[in-house]
Motif scaffolding. Sequence first.
Motif, PDB file in Angstrom:
ATOM      1  N   MET A   1       0.846  -1.197   0.000  1.00  0.00           N
ATOM      2  CA  MET A   1       0.000   0.000   0.000  1.00  0.00           C
ATOM      3  C   MET A   1       0.883   1.250   0.000  1.00  0.00           C
ATOM      4  O   MET A   1       1.880   1.302   0.689  1.00  0.00           O
ATOM      5  CB  MET A   1      -0.864  -0.019   1.248  1.00  0.00           C
ATOM      6  N   ILE A   2       0.502   2.267  -0.747  1.00  0.00           N
ATOM      7  CA  ILE A   2       1.288   3.494  -0.804  1.00  0.00           C
ATOM      8  C   ILE A   2       1.022   4.303   0.462  1.00  0.00           C
ATOM      9  O   ILE A   2      -0.108   4.659   0.756  1.00  0.00           O
ATOM     10  CB  ILE A   2       0.913   4.343  -2.034  1.00  0.00           C
ATOM     11  N   SER A   3       2.095   4.577   1.219  1.00  0.00           N
ATOM     12  CA  SER A   3       1.899   5.406   2.407  1.00  0.00           C
ATOM     13  C   SER A   3       1.920   6.865   1.968  1.00  0.00           C
ATOM     14  O   SER A   3       2.475   7.202   0.923  1.00  0.00           O
ATOM     15  CB  SER A   3       3.007   5.135   3.414  1.00  0.00           C
ATOM     16  N   ARG A   4       1.348   7.738   2.744  1.00  0.00           N
ATOM     17  CA  ARG A   4       1.212   9.133   2.316  1.00  0.00           C
ATOM     18  C   ARG A   4       2.367   9.990   2.812  1.00  0.00           C
ATOM     19  O   ARG A   4       2.154  11.084   3.301  1.00  0.00           O
ATOM     20  CB  ARG A   4      -0.138   9.677   2.761  1.00  0.00           C
ATOM     21  N   VAL A   5       3.601   9.450   2.698  1.00  0.00           N
ATOM     22  CA  VAL A   5       4.747  10.269   3.087  1.00  0.00           C
ATOM     23  C   VAL A   5       4.880  11.416   2.091  1.00  0.00           C
ATOM     24  O   VAL A   5       4.517  11.285   0.927  1.00  0.00           O
ATOM     25  CB  VAL A   5       6.074   9.467   3.113  1.00  0.00           C
ATOM     26  N   SER A   6       5.332  12.550   2.544  1.00  0.00           N
ATOM     27  CA  SER A   6       5.454  13.669   1.623  1.00  0.00           C
ATOM     28  C   SER A   6       6.902  13.912   1.227  1.00  0.00           C
ATOM     29  O   SER A   6       7.191  14.739   0.383  1.00  0.00           O
ATOM     30  CB  SER A   6       4.882  14.939   2.244  1.00  0.00           C
ATOM     31  N   SER A   7       7.844  13.199   1.847  1.00  0.00           N
ATOM     32  CA  SER A   7       9.228  13.351   1.419  1.00  0.00           C
ATOM     33  C   SER A   7       9.944  12.012   1.557  1.00  0.00           C
ATOM     34  O   SER A   7       9.613  11.228   2.446  1.00  0.00           O
ATOM     35  CB  SER A   7       9.942  14.429   2.229  1.00  0.00           C
ATOM     36  N   ILE A   8      10.890  11.780   0.645  1.00  0.00           N
ATOM     37  CA  ILE A   8      11.610  10.507   0.671  1.00  0.00           C
ATOM     38  C   ILE A   8      13.115  10.754   0.539  1.00  0.00           C
ATOM     39  O   ILE A   8      13.541  11.776   0.014  1.00  0.00           O
ATOM     40  CB  ILE A   8      11.154   9.545  -0.464  1.00  0.00           C
ATOM     41  N   ASP A   9      13.878   9.777   1.017  1.00  0.00           N
ATOM     42  CA  ASP A   9      15.331   9.750   0.807  1.00  0.00           C
ATOM     43  C   ASP A   9      15.620   8.585  -0.141  1.00  0.00           C
ATOM     44  O   ASP A   9      14.972   7.540  -0.038  1.00  0.00           O
ATOM     45  CB  ASP A   9      16.088   9.445   2.112  1.00  0.00           C
ATOM     46  N   GLN A  70       6.975   7.094  -4.478  1.00  0.00           N
ATOM     47  CA  GLN A  70       7.040   6.739  -3.051  1.00  0.00           C
ATOM     48  C   GLN A  70       7.665   5.360  -2.823  1.00  0.00           C
ATOM     49  O   GLN A  70       8.226   5.108  -1.770  1.00  0.00           O
ATOM     50  CB  GLN A  70       5.649   6.793  -2.433  1.00  0.00           C
ATOM     51  N   TYR A  71       7.572   4.490  -3.833  1.00  0.00           N
ATOM     52  CA  TYR A  71       8.186   3.165  -3.687  1.00  0.00           C
ATOM     53  C   TYR A  71       9.715   3.251  -3.698  1.00  0.00           C
ATOM     54  O   TYR A  71      10.388   2.299  -3.351  1.00  0.00           O
ATOM     55  CB  TYR A  71       7.761   2.243  -4.831  1.00  0.00           C
ATOM     56  N   ALA A  72      10.238   4.387  -4.138  1.00  0.00           N
ATOM     57  CA  ALA A  72      11.703   4.545  -4.212  1.00  0.00           C
ATOM     58  C   ALA A  72      12.318   4.868  -2.848  1.00  0.00           C
ATOM     59  O   ALA A  72      13.538   4.988  -2.738  1.00  0.00           O
ATOM     60  CB  ALA A  72      12.065   5.637  -5.211  1.00  0.00           C
ATOM     61  N   LEU A  73      11.497   4.987  -1.839  1.00  0.00           N
ATOM     62  CA  LEU A  73      11.982   5.306  -0.490  1.00  0.00           C
ATOM     63  C   LEU A  73      13.122   4.365  -0.089  1.00  0.00           C
ATOM     64  O   LEU A  73      12.965   3.142  -0.113  1.00  0.00           O
ATOM     65  CB  LEU A  73      10.817   5.175   0.504  1.00  0.00           C
ATOM     66  N   ASN A  74      14.265   4.959   0.226  1.00  0.00           N
ATOM     67  CA  ASN A  74      15.464   4.226   0.686  1.00  0.00           C
ATOM     68  C   ASN A  74      16.035   3.236  -0.338  1.00  0.00           C
ATOM     69  O   ASN A  74      16.778   2.331   0.030  1.00  0.00           O
ATOM     70  CB  ASN A  74      15.184   3.477   2.005  1.00  0.00           C
ATOM     71  N   LYS A  75      15.662   3.406  -1.597  1.00  0.00           N
ATOM     72  CA  LYS A  75      16.174   2.483  -2.620  1.00  0.00           C
ATOM     73  C   LYS A  75      17.370   3.110  -3.341  1.00  0.00           C
ATOM     74  O   LYS A  75      17.646   4.300  -3.240  1.00  0.00           O
ATOM     75  CB  LYS A  75      15.075   2.157  -3.630  1.00  0.00           C
ATOM     76  N   THR A  76      18.076   2.237  -4.069  1.00  0.00           N
ATOM     77  CA  THR A  76      19.234   2.663  -4.855  1.00  0.00           C
ATOM     78  C   THR A  76      18.846   2.602  -6.332  1.00  0.00           C
ATOM     79  O   THR A  76      18.392   1.559  -6.817  1.00  0.00           O
ATOM     80  CB  THR A  76      20.426   1.730  -4.568  1.00  0.00           C
ATOM     81  N   ILE A  77      19.035   3.716  -7.007  1.00  0.00           N
ATOM     82  CA  ILE A  77      18.559   3.847  -8.392  1.00  0.00           C
ATOM     83  C   ILE A  77      19.736   4.201  -9.301  1.00  0.00           C
ATOM     84  O   ILE A  77      20.624   4.957  -8.896  1.00  0.00           O
ATOM     85  CB  ILE A  77      17.490   4.962  -8.454  1.00  0.00           C
ATOM     86  N   LEU A  78      19.716   3.627 -10.464  1.00  0.00           N
ATOM     87  CA  LEU A  78      20.733   3.963 -11.470  1.00  0.00           C
ATOM     88  C   LEU A  78      20.012   4.470 -12.711  1.00  0.00           C
ATOM     89  O   LEU A  78      19.068   3.825 -13.190  1.00  0.00           O
ATOM     90  CB  LEU A  78      21.567   2.718 -11.802  1.00  0.00           C
ATOM     91  N   THR A  79      20.461   5.619 -13.218  1.00  0.00           N
ATOM     92  CA  THR A  79      19.908   6.136 -14.473  1.00  0.00           C
ATOM     93  C   THR A  79      21.030   6.178 -15.505  1.00  0.00           C
ATOM     94  O   THR A  79      22.195   5.938 -15.174  1.00  0.00           O
ATOM     95  CB  THR A  79      19.341   7.569 -14.298  1.00  0.00           C
ATOM     96  N   VAL A  80      20.692   6.554 -16.732  1.00  0.00           N
ATOM     97  CA  VAL A  80      21.697   6.558 -17.789  1.00  0.00           C
ATOM     98  C   VAL A  80      22.865   7.481 -17.448  1.00  0.00           C
ATOM     99  O   VAL A  80      24.008   7.199 -17.811  1.00  0.00           O
ATOM    100  CB  VAL A  80      21.057   6.920 -19.147  1.00  0.00           C
ATOM    101  N   GLU A  81      22.596   8.557 -16.700  1.00  0.00           N
ATOM    102  CA  GLU A  81      23.690   9.465 -16.324  1.00  0.00           C
ATOM    103  C   GLU A  81      24.723   8.727 -15.477  1.00  0.00           C
ATOM    104  O   GLU A  81      25.910   9.040 -15.522  1.00  0.00           O
ATOM    105  CB  GLU A  81      23.161  10.667 -15.540  1.00  0.00           C
ATOM    106  N   GLY A  82      24.266   7.760 -14.706  1.00  0.00           N
ATOM    107  CA  GLY A  82      25.148   7.016 -13.801  1.00  0.00           C
ATOM    108  C   GLY A  82      25.994   5.967 -14.502  1.00  0.00           C
ATOM    109  O   GLY A  82      26.872   5.369 -13.885  1.00  0.00           O
ATOM    110  N   LEU A  83      25.714   5.730 -15.796  1.00  0.00           N
ATOM    111  CA  LEU A  83      26.546   4.762 -16.527  1.00  0.00           C
ATOM    112  C   LEU A  83      27.933   5.315 -16.789  1.00  0.00           C
ATOM    113  O   LEU A  83      28.916   4.588 -16.839  1.00  0.00           O
ATOM    114  CB  LEU A  83      25.904   4.412 -17.881  1.00  0.00           C
TER     115      LEU A  83
END
Length: 171
Positions: A1-9, A70-83
């Motif tokens: 379930m999506i929590s209603r946090v308004s800010s994420i790290d 919101q699902y990205a909370l505390n996750k590690t993400i890689l985008t094309v810039e990071g290649l």
Amino acid sequence: MISRVSSIDFVVNGTRYRNIKVKPYDTLSRILRDELGLTGTKRGCDYGGCGACTVAVEGMAVYSCMYPAQYALNKTILTVEGLAESESEFSREALSEIQRSFLENGGLQCGYCTSGVMMSTKMLLDDNPNPNENDIKEALAGNICRCTGYGRIIDSILAAAKMKNSAARTK
Ligand code: FES
Ligand code: FES
């Protein structure tokens, strides 16, 4: 379930971002592009049909246009810039083997699909350093390219695998 946090790290391309404001309906692609300025991730269809927005979340390829921010909370993400080795410097040397290979083998024309294709390529080669043509076709099943006919994309990926393997051998 999506929590209603308004800010994420979260961590994107090795940088930790704190207190990024997200609304319940925000997608990861919007946050990456509009809030972090990482416009290498493209928005094509915005409904999961083209793969232009592909990024890696915890090492898995996802459509960022369909991924709730919101699902990205505390996750590690890689985008094309990071290649690339360095995001601040644009030089051939700073590009990753995948990026160089696409450049050298004509793996792009308009380039709109390219960051998504490269991210799928990154996930493929992390998993399988010696893919054959069928492995590549399977890995690109979620990425549409309207320009190239895919032949040069496949050549670029085969060449990138070779380049990465020979770089690994000389380390
Ligand atoms: S923009 Fe995400 S799949 Fe097309
Ligand atoms: S290079 Fe134009 S859509 Fe792929």
